[in-house]
Design a protein around this motif. Sequence first.
Motif, PDB file in Angstrom:
ATOM      1  N   ILE A  57       1.292  -1.327   0.397  1.00 39.27           N
ATOM      2  CA  ILE A  57       0.019   0.252   0.075  1.00 39.27           C
ATOM      3  C   ILE A  57       0.857   1.079  -0.034  1.00 39.27           C
ATOM      4  O   ILE A  57       1.789   1.139   0.863  1.00 39.27           O
ATOM      5  CB  ILE A  57      -0.770  -0.103   0.962  1.00 39.27           C
ATOM      6  N   LEU A  58       0.820   2.029  -1.002  1.00 40.10           N
ATOM      7  CA  LEU A  58       1.412   2.777  -1.191  1.00 40.10           C
ATOM      8  C   LEU A  58       1.036   4.376  -1.568  1.00 40.10           C
ATOM      9  O   LEU A  58       0.577   4.403  -2.386  1.00 40.10           O
ATOM     10  CB  LEU A  58       2.349   2.743  -2.379  1.00 40.10           C
ATOM     11  N   GLY A  59       1.230   5.743  -0.587  1.00 41.87           N
ATOM     12  CA  GLY A  59       0.739   6.219  -1.374  1.00 41.87           C
ATOM     13  C   GLY A  59       0.218   7.529  -0.151  1.00 41.87           C
ATOM     14  O   GLY A  59       0.824   7.523   1.090  1.00 41.87           O
ATOM     15  N   ASP A  60      -0.570   8.837  -0.030  1.00 43.56           N
ATOM     16  CA  ASP A  60      -0.689   9.750   1.734  1.00 43.56           C
ATOM     17  C   ASP A  60      -2.451   8.893   0.957  1.00 43.56           C
ATOM     18  O   ASP A  60      -3.411   9.099   0.767  1.00 43.56           O
ATOM     19  CB  ASP A  60      -1.366  10.883   0.012  1.00 43.56           C
ATOM     20  N   LEU A  61      -1.997   8.839   2.952  1.00 44.01           N
ATOM     21  CA  LEU A  61      -3.319   7.800   3.754  1.00 44.01           C
ATOM     22  C   LEU A  61      -3.510   9.685   4.716  1.00 44.01           C
ATOM     23  O   LEU A  61      -4.837   8.547   4.671  1.00 44.01           O
ATOM     24  CB  LEU A  61      -2.812   6.681   4.813  1.00 44.01           C
ATOM     25  N   ASN A  62      -3.214  10.295   4.813  1.00 46.70           N
ATOM     26  CA  ASN A  62      -3.378  11.774   5.001  1.00 46.70           C
ATOM     27  C   ASN A  62      -3.536  11.728   6.187  1.00 46.70           C
ATOM     28  O   ASN A  62      -4.480  12.127   7.138  1.00 46.70           O
ATOM     29  CB  ASN A  62      -5.465  11.729   4.953  1.00 46.70           C
ATOM     30  N   TYR A  97       3.216   7.122   3.256  1.00 38.56           N
ATOM     31  CA  TYR A  97       3.535   5.500   3.517  1.00 38.56           C
ATOM     32  C   TYR A  97       4.195   4.939   2.503  1.00 38.56           C
ATOM     33  O   TYR A  97       3.373   4.590   1.403  1.00 38.56           O
ATOM     34  CB  TYR A  97       2.496   5.536   3.889  1.00 38.56           C
ATOM     35  N   VAL A  98       4.967   3.657   2.776  1.00 37.12           N
ATOM     36  CA  VAL A  98       4.863   2.960   2.392  1.00 37.12           C
ATOM     37  C   VAL A  98       4.886   1.721   2.769  1.00 37.12           C
ATOM     38  O   VAL A  98       5.685   0.760   3.388  1.00 37.12           O
ATOM     39  CB  VAL A  98       6.344   2.700   1.190  1.00 37.12           C
ATOM     40  N   LEU A  99       3.706   1.111   2.781  1.00 33.08           N
ATOM     41  CA  LEU A  99       3.224  -0.333   4.070  1.00 33.08           C
ATOM     42  C   LEU A  99       3.433  -1.587   2.465  1.00 33.08           C
ATOM     43  O   LEU A  99       2.631  -1.597   2.085  1.00 33.08           O
ATOM     44  CB  LEU A  99       1.677  -0.532   4.135  1.00 33.08           C
ATOM     45  N   GLY A 100       3.988  -2.445   3.225  1.00 36.65           N
ATOM     46  CA  GLY A 100       3.917  -3.856   2.563  1.00 36.65           C
ATOM     47  C   GLY A 100       3.565  -5.051   3.686  1.00 36.65           C
ATOM     48  O   GLY A 100       3.298  -5.055   5.126  1.00 36.65           O
ATOM     49  N   ASP A 101       2.928  -5.918   3.325  1.00 33.35           N
ATOM     50  CA  ASP A 101       2.723  -6.891   4.639  1.00 33.35           C
ATOM     51  C   ASP A 101       3.710  -7.692   5.212  1.00 33.35           C
ATOM     52  O   ASP A 101       4.658  -7.713   4.406  1.00 33.35           O
ATOM     53  CB  ASP A 101       1.904  -8.227   3.728  1.00 33.35           C
ATOM     54  N   ARG A 102       3.726  -8.008   6.321  1.00 29.77           N
ATOM     55  CA  ARG A 102       4.415  -8.709   7.222  1.00 29.77           C
ATOM     56  C   ARG A 102       5.860  -9.488   6.549  1.00 29.77           C
ATOM     57  O   ARG A 102       7.069  -8.949   7.023  1.00 29.77           O
ATOM     58  CB  ARG A 102       4.110  -9.551   8.118  1.00 29.77           C
ATOM     59  N   THR A 103       5.562 -10.240   5.472  1.00 27.83           N
ATOM     60  CA  THR A 103       6.338 -11.911   5.110  1.00 27.83           C
ATOM     61  C   THR A 103       7.149 -10.615   4.489  1.00 27.83           C
ATOM     62  O   THR A 103       8.461 -10.773   3.995  1.00 27.83           O
ATOM     63  CB  THR A 103       5.723 -13.136   4.871  1.00 27.83           C
ATOM     64  N   LEU A 104       6.333  -9.709   4.004  1.00 28.86           N
ATOM     65  CA  LEU A 104       7.632  -9.312   2.025  1.00 28.86           C
ATOM     66  C   LEU A 104       8.262  -7.996   3.201  1.00 28.86           C
ATOM     67  O   LEU A 104       9.530  -8.526   2.127  1.00 28.86           O
ATOM     68  CB  LEU A 104       6.092  -8.342   0.729  1.00 28.86           C
ATOM     69  N   VAL A 105       8.346  -7.423   3.681  1.00 26.32           N
ATOM     70  CA  VAL A 105       8.854  -6.201   4.668  1.00 26.32           C
ATOM     71  C   VAL A 105       9.978  -6.681   4.666  1.00 26.32           C
ATOM     72  O   VAL A 105      10.873  -6.723   4.960  1.00 26.32           O
ATOM     73  CB  VAL A 105       7.997  -5.625   5.093  1.00 26.32           C
ATOM     74  N   ILE A 106       9.198  -8.199   5.615  1.00 29.13           N
ATOM     75  CA  ILE A 106      10.950  -8.832   6.196  1.00 29.13           C
ATOM     76  C   ILE A 106      12.345  -9.746   5.856  1.00 29.13           C
ATOM     77  O   ILE A 106      12.959  -9.023   6.220  1.00 29.13           O
ATOM     78  CB  ILE A 106      10.415 -10.252   7.933  1.00 29.13           C
ATOM     79  N   ASP A 107      11.350 -10.085   4.518  1.00 32.39           N
ATOM     80  CA  ASP A 107      11.850 -11.084   3.980  1.00 32.39           C
ATOM     81  C   ASP A 107      12.398 -10.248   2.643  1.00 32.39           C
ATOM     82  O   ASP A 107      13.703  -9.953   2.056  1.00 32.39           O
ATOM     83  CB  ASP A 107      10.964 -12.474   3.070  1.00 32.39           C
ATOM     84  N   THR A 108      12.186  -9.052   1.800  1.00 31.53           N
ATOM     85  CA  THR A 108      12.605  -8.807   0.640  1.00 31.53           C
ATOM     86  C   THR A 108      13.239  -6.588   0.751  1.00 31.53           C
ATOM     87  O   THR A 108      13.519  -6.403   0.240  1.00 31.53           O
ATOM     88  CB  THR A 108      11.277  -8.801  -1.011  1.00 31.53           C
TER      89      THR A 108
END
Length: 344
Positions: A23-28, A107-118
Amino acid sequence: MRFYRLLQIRAEALLAAGSHVIILGDLNTAHRPIDHWDAVNMENFEEDPGRKWMDGLLSNMDCRAGCHVGAFIDSYRCFQPKQEGAFTCWSTLTGARRLNYGSRIDYVLGDRTLVIDTFQASFLLPEVMGSDHCPVGAVLNVSSVPAKQCPSLCTRFLPEFSGTQLKILHFLVHLKQDSVCKQSTLQLSNQTQVQIRQNKARMRSARPRASQAGSIRGQKKLMSYFQPSSSHPQASSNLELPTLGALVTPKTPKDKVLAKVVEGQAKASKSKDEKEVQISFWKSVLGGPLPMPLCGGHREPCVMRTVKKPGPNLGRHFYMCSRPRGPSTDPSSRCNFFLWGRPS
C-alpha cells in the motif's frame, strides 16, 4: 473512514488469496506523535479514528522486535523507528517547509512477510520540491517475473473501459496504403495548398496601405483616452481665444518689449500649471498600495491575506506575520500578529 475500511478489506482479501500487497501513497493521517510536529499540543491525538484504524492495520513499529499485531508494516518506521523530523507534507500557504513544520502522512506499507524478507530500505526525499508532499520509496530485493495474463484488477477489465483503447499498438498505422488511400491523400494535399494560397491572398488584401497606416496611428498620447465629463460642456475647438498680445496694444518700442515679456511669462505659467495638473492626476490614479503594517514580534512588514472560509468575514483582508510557520519555541518562526485590513 469508509475509504480506510474498504482499503483494508481489499488488501486482506488479496493476502488471503496468496498474494503479497504493498500500500503506497498518501493516507492523510500521521500515525504516531513522532510523525507530527505539533502532536503534543493536539487534544486526544491518540483517539483520532484514523490513527486507531492504523493501529489495527499495522504491526509494531520495530518489525525486528517480534511483537506483531496487524497484517502490515510501516516500512519506514521498520528501518527508522526513532527518526524525528521525518515529514512528508508541509503547508505551502504558511511556508512551513522552510522550518520543517509538517507531518508524515505518506507511507510505503507492506505485508509482514514481504517487508521482513525482501525490503532492504525505506526512505523519504524531502529535498525534492514541486509539491506540498515529498516522494517516498523503498528498496526491495526481488526480481521481476512476467505474468501469464493481466491481473484481474487491470483497468482494461473495468466495465467503463470496455471497447475503448486497450493497446498502444492501436495508435499505429501500417505504412502500406492502397491506391484509393493514396488518391484521397493527394486530393487532400491539393485542397490544403489551394486553401493556403487563398488565405495568403486575403491577408495581403487586408493589410493597410502606407497612406492608411498613417491615419491608423492616430493614438499618440495616453491622455486622449480620457474624455471630459458631460457635466462640464467642452468649448468648441473652432473657437479661438484672443492672445495676450492681441489684448495689449503697444504704443512704443518699450511697450512692445514689455508686452513680449509678459506674454512669455503667461505661457510659462500656463504650461507649468498644465504639468502640475497632469502630475496630480496620475498620482491620484497610480497612488500605489498603502505601506504594510509591521508585525509585533519582529517589527517586519506583514503580508496581506484574504478570508476564504464561508461566513460573515468572507472576502475580508487581514495582515499577519510574513515569516514561515513553525514551533512557538523557535524565534525565527511566525509570530501571532493579526490585524484586519480597512474595508474597501
